[in-house]
Motif scaffolding. Sequence first.
Motif, mmCIF file in Angstrom:
data_model
loop_
_atom_site.group_PDB
_atom_site.id
_atom_site.type_symbol
_atom_site.label_atom_id
_atom_site.label_comp_id
_atom_site.label_asym_id
_atom_site.label_seq_id
_atom_site.Cartn_x
_atom_site.Cartn_y
_atom_site.Cartn_z
ATOM 1 N N SER A 102 -21.217 125.171 17.453
ATOM 2 C CA SER A 102 -21.545 126.527 17.880
ATOM 3 C C SER A 102 -22.514 127.106 16.855
ATOM 4 O O SER A 102 -22.135 127.377 15.716
ATOM 5 C CB SER A 102 -20.279 127.393 17.966
ATOM 6 N N MET A 103 -23.770 127.274 17.260
ATOM 7 C CA MET A 103 -24.815 127.692 16.328
ATOM 8 C C MET A 103 -25.659 128.780 16.973
ATOM 9 O O MET A 103 -25.491 129.121 18.137
ATOM 10 C CB MET A 103 -25.699 126.487 15.966
ATOM 11 N N SER A 126 -15.399 114.194 8.234
ATOM 12 C CA SER A 126 -14.522 115.363 8.323
ATOM 13 C C SER A 126 -14.707 115.967 9.705
ATOM 14 O O SER A 126 -15.678 115.656 10.399
ATOM 15 C CB SER A 126 -14.857 116.390 7.236
ATOM 16 N N PRO A 127 -13.803 116.832 10.138
ATOM 17 C CA PRO A 127 -13.971 117.461 11.454
ATOM 18 C C PRO A 127 -15.290 118.222 11.528
ATOM 19 O O PRO A 127 -15.822 118.660 10.489
ATOM 20 C CB PRO A 127 -12.775 118.417 11.542
ATOM 21 N N PRO A 128 -15.866 118.382 12.717
ATOM 22 C CA PRO A 128 -17.116 119.138 12.866
ATOM 23 C C PRO A 128 -16.871 120.632 12.714
ATOM 24 O O PRO A 128 -16.882 121.399 13.676
ATOM 25 C CB PRO A 128 -17.596 118.767 14.279
ATOM 26 N N ASP A 129 -16.635 121.057 11.484
ATOM 27 C CA ASP A 129 -16.301 122.442 11.165
ATOM 28 C C ASP A 129 -17.140 122.846 9.956
ATOM 29 O O ASP A 129 -16.961 122.310 8.857
ATOM 30 C CB ASP A 129 -14.806 122.566 10.852
ATOM 31 N N MET A 130 -18.048 123.795 10.140
ATOM 32 C CA MET A 130 -18.962 124.169 9.075
ATOM 33 C C MET A 130 -18.257 124.833 7.891
ATOM 34 O O MET A 130 -18.835 124.953 6.808
ATOM 35 C CB MET A 130 -20.035 125.117 9.619
ATOM 36 N N ARG A 131 -17.022 125.265 8.073
ATOM 37 C CA ARG A 131 -16.356 125.952 6.966
ATOM 38 C C ARG A 131 -16.080 125.021 5.790
ATOM 39 O O ARG A 131 -15.971 125.483 4.653
ATOM 40 C CB ARG A 131 -15.077 126.615 7.468
ATOM 41 N N LEU A 132 -16.007 123.707 6.044
ATOM 42 C CA LEU A 132 -15.799 122.780 4.931
ATOM 43 C C LEU A 132 -17.041 122.711 4.035
ATOM 44 O O LEU A 132 -16.925 122.916 2.813
ATOM 45 C CB LEU A 132 -15.408 121.397 5.453
ATOM 46 N N PRO A 133 -18.246 122.424 4.557
ATOM 47 C CA PRO A 133 -19.404 122.428 3.661
ATOM 48 C C PRO A 133 -19.716 123.801 3.081
ATOM 49 O O PRO A 133 -20.250 123.897 1.971
ATOM 50 C CB PRO A 133 -20.549 121.910 4.538
ATOM 51 N N THR A 176 -23.990 138.337 9.077
ATOM 52 C CA THR A 176 -23.474 138.537 10.435
ATOM 53 C C THR A 176 -23.768 137.354 11.359
ATOM 54 O O THR A 176 -23.402 137.376 12.523
ATOM 55 C CB THR A 176 -24.062 139.817 11.068
ATOM 56 N N GLY A 177 -24.434 136.321 10.839
ATOM 57 C CA GLY A 177 -24.692 135.121 11.627
ATOM 58 C C GLY A 177 -23.531 134.152 11.567
ATOM 59 O O GLY A 177 -22.478 134.421 10.976
ATOM 60 N N LEU A 226 -29.012 125.294 25.372
ATOM 61 C CA LEU A 226 -28.087 125.998 24.480
ATOM 62 C C LEU A 226 -26.649 125.526 24.632
ATOM 63 O O LEU A 226 -25.769 125.975 23.891
ATOM 64 C CB LEU A 226 -28.164 127.511 24.741
ATOM 65 N N ASP A 227 -26.400 124.634 25.554
ATOM 66 C CA ASP A 227 -25.032 124.155 25.804
ATOM 67 C C ASP A 227 -24.747 122.940 24.924
ATOM 68 O O ASP A 227 -24.679 121.804 25.395
ATOM 69 C CB ASP A 227 -24.879 123.801 27.282
ATOM 70 N N HIS A 228 -24.568 123.185 23.631
ATOM 71 C CA HIS A 228 -24.356 122.087 22.691
ATOM 72 C C HIS A 228 -22.946 121.526 22.839
ATOM 73 O O HIS A 228 -21.978 122.282 22.962
ATOM 74 C CB HIS A 228 -24.579 122.555 21.250
ATOM 75 N N PRO A 229 -22.790 120.196 22.824
ATOM 76 C CA PRO A 229 -21.472 119.600 23.066
ATOM 77 C C PRO A 229 -20.520 119.670 21.881
ATOM 78 O O PRO A 229 -19.319 119.472 22.055
ATOM 79 C CB PRO A 229 -21.815 118.131 23.383
#
Length: 431
Positions: A234-235, A293-300, A13-14, A228-231
Amino acid sequence: MTEPSRLVLLGSTGSIGTQALQVLTRLRDRAPQVAALAAGGSRLDLLAEQAVAWQVPVLAVACRGEEQDSVREHLRQALSRAAARSVMPDPVTTVLTGPQATVDVVEAAAPARNDTVLNAVTGSVGLLPTLAALRSGARLALANKESLVVGGALVRDALQRPGQVVPVDSEHSAIAQCLLSARHERGLTSPLVTGRSEVRRLVLTASGGPFRGRRREELVGVTAAQALDHPTWSMGPVVTVNSSTMVNKGLELIEAHLLFDVAPGDIDVVVHPQSVVHSMVELLDGATIAQASPPDMRLPIALGLTWPDREDLSGLVEPNRWENPVAWTFEPLDSQTFPAVDLARQAVSASDTHPAVLNAANEQVVEAFLTGGLEWLDVVSIDAAVLAEHEGLSSPGLDELLEVESWARARAQEMVKDRSGARTGHMGGDA
């Protein structure tokens, strides 16, 4: 015929867990069967929706012993509601609860060599499920860096084969990808080849977080909301605060050292605000291989599930676009303002237990900062103070590691109270 692979997803759920389930929708025939889900107790309705949608037979909820009955009842009701909203029935036959539920679910699901355990739990509580996953023989897709930072030697000893661990952190996934293009025979995830290593150093990239470019005196009084305001990313809150202090990058340096068997002094950190180049490997001849690659965690995440193969993620992860002008920048890390990376390098060089102390102390002080009991500048300062008091152990067993962690948390909490009391007293005197 090869049995279909299965997935045990810890921390479903994280942020990583929810994105992993998104990835599964794109893997189609390559998608493993979701054999089990584990989560904390804060989002039971979401866990129930995931269980119904993926027809998961085993669920686990990590909670305190006295909460088990209420958690089971809440989850059963949530499953009934989720099934009523879906065309799918309630599939769950086993619900595990309690402090050790995340470990128990690995053993209950009984993953085999062809299966994957994705550990996306946050914090050092991920160590025990990491060890359980390795003992099972399954491949471990590791998004829980803390389990390796805390129990590096134990994790290495639990390995049953080279390449059993595949990193999911974007930086370490990037390095593993780069190493496929270099001869590098060492480490947990690098390809096994013959001959000497051609690697001179690893370069971890950092976004710089929300306070990039500020000097230390400009960070007095920053709030949790600002941290918490990361540029870019989203973590979860702990990882995001760690990114603001650069502790996260320090932990990643320790993780890279343990994963790839590269000396801490040969791992550098550079600030790359665009977060497109995720890390680099510099070779002996001066060439540098970078993964972009784009900053998208779904790739790794996807690569962690299918390593070393790749799948078409069109429609889910958009590739970089080269038809428009683009610029990437790289800056040296300001170690005076952000000393956490140097602190982590010192910790991993000091003893086998110093990294565990650093992580435990930091988890304690970050919690205090998020609840308003500590100044942002005090986070790394207390981390360093606790580390300075630790004498260090060589080749610790699990019980010794847990004792060291417990000591570090207690000592950090004492320092938090001292500084909070001093601040309150000073404010009272001014009044």
